[in-house]
Design an enzyme around this catalytic site. Structure first.
Site, PDB file in Angstrom:
ATOM      1  N   HIS A 287      36.383  33.172  42.594  1.00  0.00           N
ATOM      2  CA  HIS A 287      37.327  32.211  42.006  1.00  0.00           C
ATOM      3  C   HIS A 287      38.696  32.374  42.653  1.00  0.00           C
ATOM      4  O   HIS A 287      38.919  33.296  43.427  1.00  0.00           O
ATOM      5  CB  HIS A 287      37.383  32.332  40.480  1.00  0.00           C
ATOM      6  CG  HIS A 287      37.963  33.616  39.955  1.00  0.00           C
ATOM      7  ND1 HIS A 287      37.340  34.841  40.129  1.00  0.00           N
ATOM      8  CD2 HIS A 287      39.094  33.870  39.251  1.00  0.00           C
ATOM      9  CE1 HIS A 287      38.063  35.782  39.549  1.00  0.00           C
ATOM     10  NE2 HIS A 287      39.142  35.227  39.021  1.00  0.00           N
TER      11      HIS A 287
ATOM     12  N   HIS B 128      41.859  33.091  41.684  1.00  0.00           N
ATOM     13  CA  HIS B 128      42.987  33.961  41.297  1.00  0.00           C
ATOM     14  C   HIS B 128      43.407  34.864  42.446  1.00  0.00           C
ATOM     15  O   HIS B 128      42.567  35.376  43.192  1.00  0.00           O
ATOM     16  CB  HIS B 128      42.624  34.802  40.059  1.00  0.00           C
ATOM     17  CG  HIS B 128      42.690  34.025  38.783  1.00  0.00           C
ATOM     18  ND1 HIS B 128      41.970  34.364  37.666  1.00  0.00           N
ATOM     19  CD2 HIS B 128      43.408  32.915  38.459  1.00  0.00           C
ATOM     20  CE1 HIS B 128      42.237  33.491  36.694  1.00  0.00           C
ATOM     21  NE2 HIS B 128      43.092  32.601  37.153  1.00  0.00           N
TER      22      HIS B 128
ATOM     23  N   ASP C 290      44.412  37.848  42.642  1.00  0.00           N
ATOM     24  CA  ASP C 290      43.874  39.215  42.727  1.00  0.00           C
ATOM     25  C   ASP C 290      42.448  39.234  43.280  1.00  0.00           C
ATOM     26  O   ASP C 290      41.859  40.296  43.454  1.00  0.00           O
ATOM     27  CB  ASP C 290      43.970  39.950  41.375  1.00  0.00           C
ATOM     28  CG  ASP C 290      43.168  39.293  40.264  1.00  0.00           C
ATOM     29  OD1 ASP C 290      43.223  38.057  40.136  1.00  0.00           O
ATOM     30  OD2 ASP C 290      42.486  40.028  39.515  1.00  0.00           O
ATOM     31  N   HIS C 291      41.910  38.038  43.603  1.00  0.00           N
ATOM     32  CA  HIS C 291      40.577  37.943  44.205  1.00  0.00           C
ATOM     33  C   HIS C 291      40.599  37.309  45.596  1.00  0.00           C
ATOM     34  O   HIS C 291      39.605  37.367  46.325  1.00  0.00           O
ATOM     35  CB  HIS C 291      39.639  37.157  43.273  1.00  0.00           C
ATOM     36  CG  HIS C 291      39.476  37.821  41.941  1.00  0.00           C
ATOM     37  ND1 HIS C 291      38.334  38.502  41.584  1.00  0.00           N
ATOM     38  CD2 HIS C 291      40.337  37.962  40.906  1.00  0.00           C
ATOM     39  CE1 HIS C 291      38.493  39.026  40.374  1.00  0.00           C
ATOM     40  NE2 HIS C 291      39.713  38.705  39.946  1.00  0.00           N
TER      41      HIS C 291
ATOM     42  N   HIS D 223      36.548  30.952  32.849  1.00  0.00           N
ATOM     43  CA  HIS D 223      37.719  31.767  33.194  1.00  0.00           C
ATOM     44  C   HIS D 223      38.650  30.916  34.061  1.00  0.00           C
ATOM     45  O   HIS D 223      39.852  30.842  33.828  1.00  0.00           O
ATOM     46  CB  HIS D 223      37.240  33.011  33.931  1.00  0.00           C
ATOM     47  CG  HIS D 223      38.322  33.911  34.448  1.00  0.00           C
ATOM     48  ND1 HIS D 223      39.131  34.644  33.623  1.00  0.00           N
ATOM     49  CD2 HIS D 223      38.718  34.205  35.708  1.00  0.00           C
ATOM     50  CE1 HIS D 223      39.980  35.361  34.364  1.00  0.00           C
ATOM     51  NE2 HIS D 223      39.757  35.095  35.628  1.00  0.00           N
TER      52      HIS D 223
ATOM     53  N   ASP E 249      35.148  37.409  37.441  1.00  0.00           N
ATOM     54  CA  ASP E 249      35.814  37.649  36.158  1.00  0.00           C
ATOM     55  C   ASP E 249      35.155  36.864  35.029  1.00  0.00           C
ATOM     56  O   ASP E 249      35.783  36.604  33.994  1.00  0.00           O
ATOM     57  CB  ASP E 249      37.300  37.253  36.233  1.00  0.00           C
ATOM     58  CG  ASP E 249      38.113  38.246  37.047  1.00  0.00           C
ATOM     59  OD1 ASP E 249      37.548  39.244  37.525  1.00  0.00           O
ATOM     60  OD2 ASP E 249      39.327  37.998  37.206  1.00  0.00           O
TER      61      ASP E 249
ATOM     62  N   HIS F 202      36.506  43.671  37.739  1.00  0.00           N
ATOM     63  CA  HIS F 202      37.487  44.649  37.248  1.00  0.00           C
ATOM     64  C   HIS F 202      36.825  45.829  36.561  1.00  0.00           C
ATOM     65  O   HIS F 202      35.740  45.695  35.988  1.00  0.00           O
ATOM     66  CB  HIS F 202      38.445  43.994  36.239  1.00  0.00           C
ATOM     67  CG  HIS F 202      39.355  42.970  36.835  1.00  0.00           C
ATOM     68  ND1 HIS F 202      40.603  43.283  37.325  1.00  0.00           N
ATOM     69  CD2 HIS F 202      39.193  41.638  37.040  1.00  0.00           C
ATOM     70  CE1 HIS F 202      41.179  42.176  37.783  1.00  0.00           C
ATOM     71  NE2 HIS F 202      40.347  41.166  37.629  1.00  0.00           N
TER      72      HIS F 202
HETATM   73 FE    FE Z   1      40.777  39.107  38.252  1.00  0.00          FE
HETATM   74 ZN    ZN Z   2      40.497  36.076  37.508  1.00  0.00          ZN
END
Ligand code: FE
Ligand code: ZN
Length: 255
Positions: free
Chosen positions: A56, A58, A60-61, A114, A133, A171
């Site tokens: 996805h 985001h 942080d990905h 999400h 996530d 995570h």
């Molecule tokens: Fe994440």
């Molecule tokens: Zn995420």
């Protein structure tokens, strides 16, 4: 085992999973949060990056996408439903499409909730699923861009995977998830056993992942919303699974 799987932790608690398909030498990084630590880990393993798999959008990905692509020429594969938000995407995949990764094949499932476009990569032969996530061990993602019915439908899709499928998540949230899970499902013996195991792993500084789908089916309250016992525990006996799921998700948001 038909995929070699390693990992590194980026940022605070993001897992970047590294996959190598030994017959072709194809190497993928799943959800690289940042470029340089991923590159350093790959160099240490002697693995040459050929693919980036994004679940996805985001940051942080996907934060490492463009720099890793510049450094290695890797092909970036991600969700078609969110392709405009995946930096550098080359291959956009829709629900139920397959993607050849070396000699392995990944099947993609749309699992929104999400985010609007979120996919899972399921490697049937290697018995591994990368769920980003959406599904965590003993938990599930927050519904930033979706609704409870949407998220429940996504989790129900994952619930069809064979029990011996290993679950690789985005995570390391398992220990906190276990504390919450025990509040809604306190008499679940499998959950108590898993929670103790997780505490021991964390105390030893070890990751709690991968889990397996069989363990999650028995312990993860977000996958157990159709269980009459769980419905009773949260004060909704006989309620629709979506209502039970929404109640459990709401409690977790306030936990
Ligand atoms: Fe994440
Ligand atoms: Zn995420």
């Amino acid at each position: 085992m038909t995929l070699e799987i390693d990992h590194l932790i980026c940022l605070r608690d993001n897992f970047v999973w590294l996959l190598r398909e030994p017959r072709s030498g194809a190497v993928a990084a799943v959800d690289p949060s940042e470029a340089l630590p991923v590159k350093a880990k790959l160099d240490q393993l002697g693995w040459k990056l050929t693919h980036i798999l994004n679940t996805h959008h985001h940051n942080d990905h996907t934060g490492g996408n463009l720099e890793l692509k510049k450094l290695t020429g890797a092909t970036i594969v991600g969700p078609k439903a969110d392709q405009e938000r995946i930096p550098g995407i080359d291959v956009a995949l829709a629900d139920n499409e397959t993607y050849k990764f070396g000699e392995e094949t990944a099947r993609v499932y749309d699992i929104p909730g999400h985010t609007k476009g979120h996919i899972a990569f399921w490697f049937e032969q290697a018995k591994a699923v990368f769920a980003g996530d959406t599904l965590f061990s003993l938990g599930c993602g927050r519904m930033f861009e979706g609704t409870a019915p949407m998220m429940w439908a996504s989790l129900s899709k994952l619930h069809r995977l064979p029990g011996d499928t290993r679950l690789y998540c985005g995570h390391e949230y398992t220990q906190a998830n276990a504390k919450f899970a025990l509040t809604v499902d306190p008499d679940n013996a499998a959950l108590k056993k898993r929670a103790a195991e997780v505490d021991a792993l964390r105390a030893a500084g070890k990751p709690t992942l991968p889990s397996t789908m069989a363990v999650e089916y028995a312990t993860n309250p977000f996958l157990r919303a159709a269980d009459p016992g769980l419905a009773r525990q949260v004060g909704l006996p006989g309620a629709d699974p979506v209502a039970v799921f929404a109640e459990v998700r709401g409690r977790k948001d306030r936990f």
